[in-house]
Write an enzyme that holds these catalytic residues in place. Sequence first.
Site, PDB file in Angstrom:
ATOM      1  N   GLU A 114      50.504  27.146  43.645  1.00  0.00           N
ATOM      2  CA  GLU A 114      50.155  27.047  42.217  1.00  0.00           C
ATOM      3  C   GLU A 114      50.468  25.619  41.786  1.00  0.00           C
ATOM      4  O   GLU A 114      51.629  25.242  41.662  1.00  0.00           O
ATOM      5  CB  GLU A 114      50.959  28.065  41.403  1.00  0.00           C
ATOM      6  CG  GLU A 114      50.788  29.507  41.861  1.00  0.00           C
ATOM      7  CD  GLU A 114      49.354  30.008  41.792  1.00  0.00           C
ATOM      8  OE1 GLU A 114      48.656  29.674  40.824  1.00  0.00           O
ATOM      9  OE2 GLU A 114      48.930  30.709  42.729  1.00  0.00           O
TER      10      GLU A 114
ATOM     11  N   CYS B  63      52.095  23.299  33.061  1.00  0.00           N
ATOM     12  CA  CYS B  63      50.963  23.116  33.990  1.00  0.00           C
ATOM     13  C   CYS B  63      49.644  23.322  33.268  1.00  0.00           C
ATOM     14  O   CYS B  63      48.654  22.676  33.593  1.00  0.00           O
ATOM     15  CB  CYS B  63      51.093  24.056  35.176  1.00  0.00           C
ATOM     16  SG  CYS B  63      51.263  25.789  34.712  1.00  0.00           S
TER      17      CYS B  63
HETATM   18  P1  NAD Z   1      56.938  18.644  42.847  1.00  0.00           P
HETATM   19  O1  NAD Z   1      55.771  19.001  43.692  1.00  0.00           O
HETATM   20  O2  NAD Z   1      57.428  17.251  42.880  1.00  0.00           O
HETATM   21  O3  NAD Z   1      58.196  19.555  43.221  1.00  0.00           O
HETATM   22  C1  NAD Z   1      58.135  20.981  43.162  1.00  0.00           C
HETATM   23  C2  NAD Z   1      59.179  21.547  44.109  1.00  0.00           C
HETATM   24  O4  NAD Z   1      58.813  21.215  45.446  1.00  0.00           O
HETATM   25  C3  NAD Z   1      60.583  20.974  43.899  1.00  0.00           C
HETATM   26  O5  NAD Z   1      61.524  22.007  44.075  1.00  0.00           O
HETATM   27  C4  NAD Z   1      60.688  19.942  45.002  1.00  0.00           C
HETATM   28  O6  NAD Z   1      62.006  19.665  45.411  1.00  0.00           O
HETATM   29  C5  NAD Z   1      59.908  20.616  46.120  1.00  0.00           C
HETATM   30  N1  NAD Z   1      59.383  19.737  47.159  1.00  0.00           N
HETATM   31  C6  NAD Z   1      59.040  18.434  47.063  1.00  0.00           C
HETATM   32  N2  NAD Z   1      58.574  17.990  48.257  1.00  0.00           N
HETATM   33  C7  NAD Z   1      58.598  19.046  49.106  1.00  0.00           C
HETATM   34  C8  NAD Z   1      58.226  19.234  50.463  1.00  0.00           C
HETATM   35  N3  NAD Z   1      57.736  18.248  51.208  1.00  0.00           N
HETATM   36  N4  NAD Z   1      58.371  20.461  51.016  1.00  0.00           N
HETATM   37  C9  NAD Z   1      58.848  21.486  50.280  1.00  0.00           C
HETATM   38  N5  NAD Z   1      59.238  21.366  49.001  1.00  0.00           N
HETATM   39  C10 NAD Z   1      59.104  20.170  48.406  1.00  0.00           C
HETATM   40  O7  NAD Z   1      56.561  19.090  41.378  1.00  0.00           O
HETATM   41  P2  NAD Z   1      57.430  18.892  40.046  1.00  0.00           P
HETATM   42  O8  NAD Z   1      57.337  17.491  39.593  1.00  0.00           O
HETATM   43  O9  NAD Z   1      58.753  19.512  40.244  1.00  0.00           O
HETATM   44  O10 NAD Z   1      56.651  19.851  39.032  1.00  0.00           O
HETATM   45  C11 NAD Z   1      55.583  19.442  38.235  1.00  0.00           C
HETATM   46  C12 NAD Z   1      54.285  19.980  38.794  1.00  0.00           C
HETATM   47  O11 NAD Z   1      54.308  21.398  38.878  1.00  0.00           O
HETATM   48  C13 NAD Z   1      53.094  19.624  37.914  1.00  0.00           C
HETATM   49  O12 NAD Z   1      52.049  19.167  38.724  1.00  0.00           O
HETATM   50  C14 NAD Z   1      52.733  20.965  37.282  1.00  0.00           C
HETATM   51  O13 NAD Z   1      51.398  21.062  36.881  1.00  0.00           O
HETATM   52  C15 NAD Z   1      53.076  21.925  38.382  1.00  0.00           C
HETATM   53  N6  NAD Z   1      53.249  23.284  37.878  1.00  0.00           N
HETATM   54  C16 NAD Z   1      52.307  24.215  38.188  1.00  0.00           C
HETATM   55  C17 NAD Z   1      52.411  25.516  37.687  1.00  0.00           C
HETATM   56  C18 NAD Z   1      51.364  26.566  38.010  1.00  0.00           C
HETATM   57  O14 NAD Z   1      51.626  27.740  37.801  1.00  0.00           O
HETATM   58  N7  NAD Z   1      50.193  26.183  38.489  1.00  0.00           N
HETATM   59  C19 NAD Z   1      53.504  25.853  36.885  1.00  0.00           C
HETATM   60  C20 NAD Z   1      54.453  24.871  36.592  1.00  0.00           C
HETATM   61  C21 NAD Z   1      54.322  23.586  37.089  1.00  0.00           C
END
Ligand code: NAD
Length: 473
Positions: A244, A278
Amino acid sequence: MESNWIGNRSVPSESTDALAVVNPATEETLGEIPRGSAGDVEQAVAAAKAAQRDWGGLSPVARRAALYEISNILLEHKEELARLNTIEMGKPLFLSRNEIIGAATAARQFGELAVHMRSGSQQAAYGELNFQQRFPRGVVGVIVPWNYPVALGVENVSAAIAVGNTVVWKPSEKTPLTSRRIAELAFAKLPPGVVNLVLGNGPGAGQPIVDHPDVSAILFVGSEATGRRIGESCGRSLKKAILELGGKDPLIIDETVDIEKAAAFTIDAAYFNAGQLCTATERIYVARQIFEPFVEALTRQSRAIVQDDGLMDNVGMGPIVDRIQLDKIVEQVDRSVAAGAVLHCGGARLDRKGWFYPPTVITGVTASQPVMADETFGPVAPCVPYDDFDEALALANDHRYGLAAVLCSTSAPRSLKFLHEVRAGMIKVNAPPRKAPGGTSEPVGASGIGAGYGQELLLELTRQSSIQWKPAI
Ligand code: NAD
């Protein structure tokens, strides 16, 4: 330094590298978490694997009872958890309270939904049974972002365990404290190993969860870039991935609307949680006949928003979660203005302690400018005029993302056309871009893969087998 929560015990990380958790409103350090390590993940997966058989073997009714208990604990500790959520994430206290209530409700709902899951059966000869049964996937990695840390964490963990999986949960390194507290407070009521929480950043703790051979599925909520990386890893190891991801969601406002109400609607759609949602509206297409008065109303209403520390009274908007995210917004807006965009309000970080970026209305933008091309995840409202509805629809659809899309209109034919032709998972007419009660959707394009919410999430989190049974060969 905070410890992991594994097998219902505090377990210190093998990693000695510390990451600071900082209050975005004051820039004060709240605590430290470990960077995380493959060894930490190994311990958490082992605990989850050991617990899965018994947990998956319970009746859904027993698991529902456990989720009800978790829900009750969250509600009993609502004030404490909401405060902690606000000081680490920044959102106003009223939003944090709603988030705790939402998380508690989701735990209850998934417990209930899992009891009512059904699979089909086929007609078969006398004495023979031929049916489908859904089974837990096993150990599920739940990796979530910082914007709704409690809701997204609790909701996804609850869905996974409601259908008999056990979980390794990794909150965002930016907002880990409320989740860590919830693990110890609420999920500790479950048998040891059912829910394990590992602290750390993506490379330290996230990637080892994704790569672990005993993790059967990854439920990931986060950015497009990380989602692509996780999708590639899961593809290589043939692991189930539910992704997501981000959005750049359009809002079309036609000339049939009340302009003041449409501006208020846009404030809510674009600035909710300081735009860190998001499904936040990030591209606004407005009928040319009403464009100028609409921008004037939006600017006036934007200026009236009270922005401060989320713990203060009457705050409408808190800070941005951290310096990195703030700098990203500043850069997007600055580059767009340098390319010819026009600011009507906001447009520069507030000159005060904390990472505050004000509500920003911007026009004269083109599709290639950063505020229109990339996800902003901040309180920025770029407005573009259009001449006819087909053009507006084409502009709305002209993006790689397809998370949510909204239309404000009183025209039934246009609404119908929009519902059929707009390319998005969550489609709204005159309703804010947040989840409809009970609703679920699959994101389109670069916004992800798989149904992340509702009853359908339980299908994603189980595997279906076809079973044929005869009493003898
Ligand atoms: P991010 O992708 O930087 O991090 C999300 C999570 O992934 C964190 O816990 C992070 O530590 C982890 N992570 C980072 N690199 C990783 C890897 N290589 N392997 C496994 N885990 C890893 O995102 P963010 O900045 O924390 O969140 C913002 C984003 O989330 C925005 O793009 C937003 O649109 C999205 N979002 C989507 C939804 C949805 O339901 N579609 C809901 C909320 C937020």
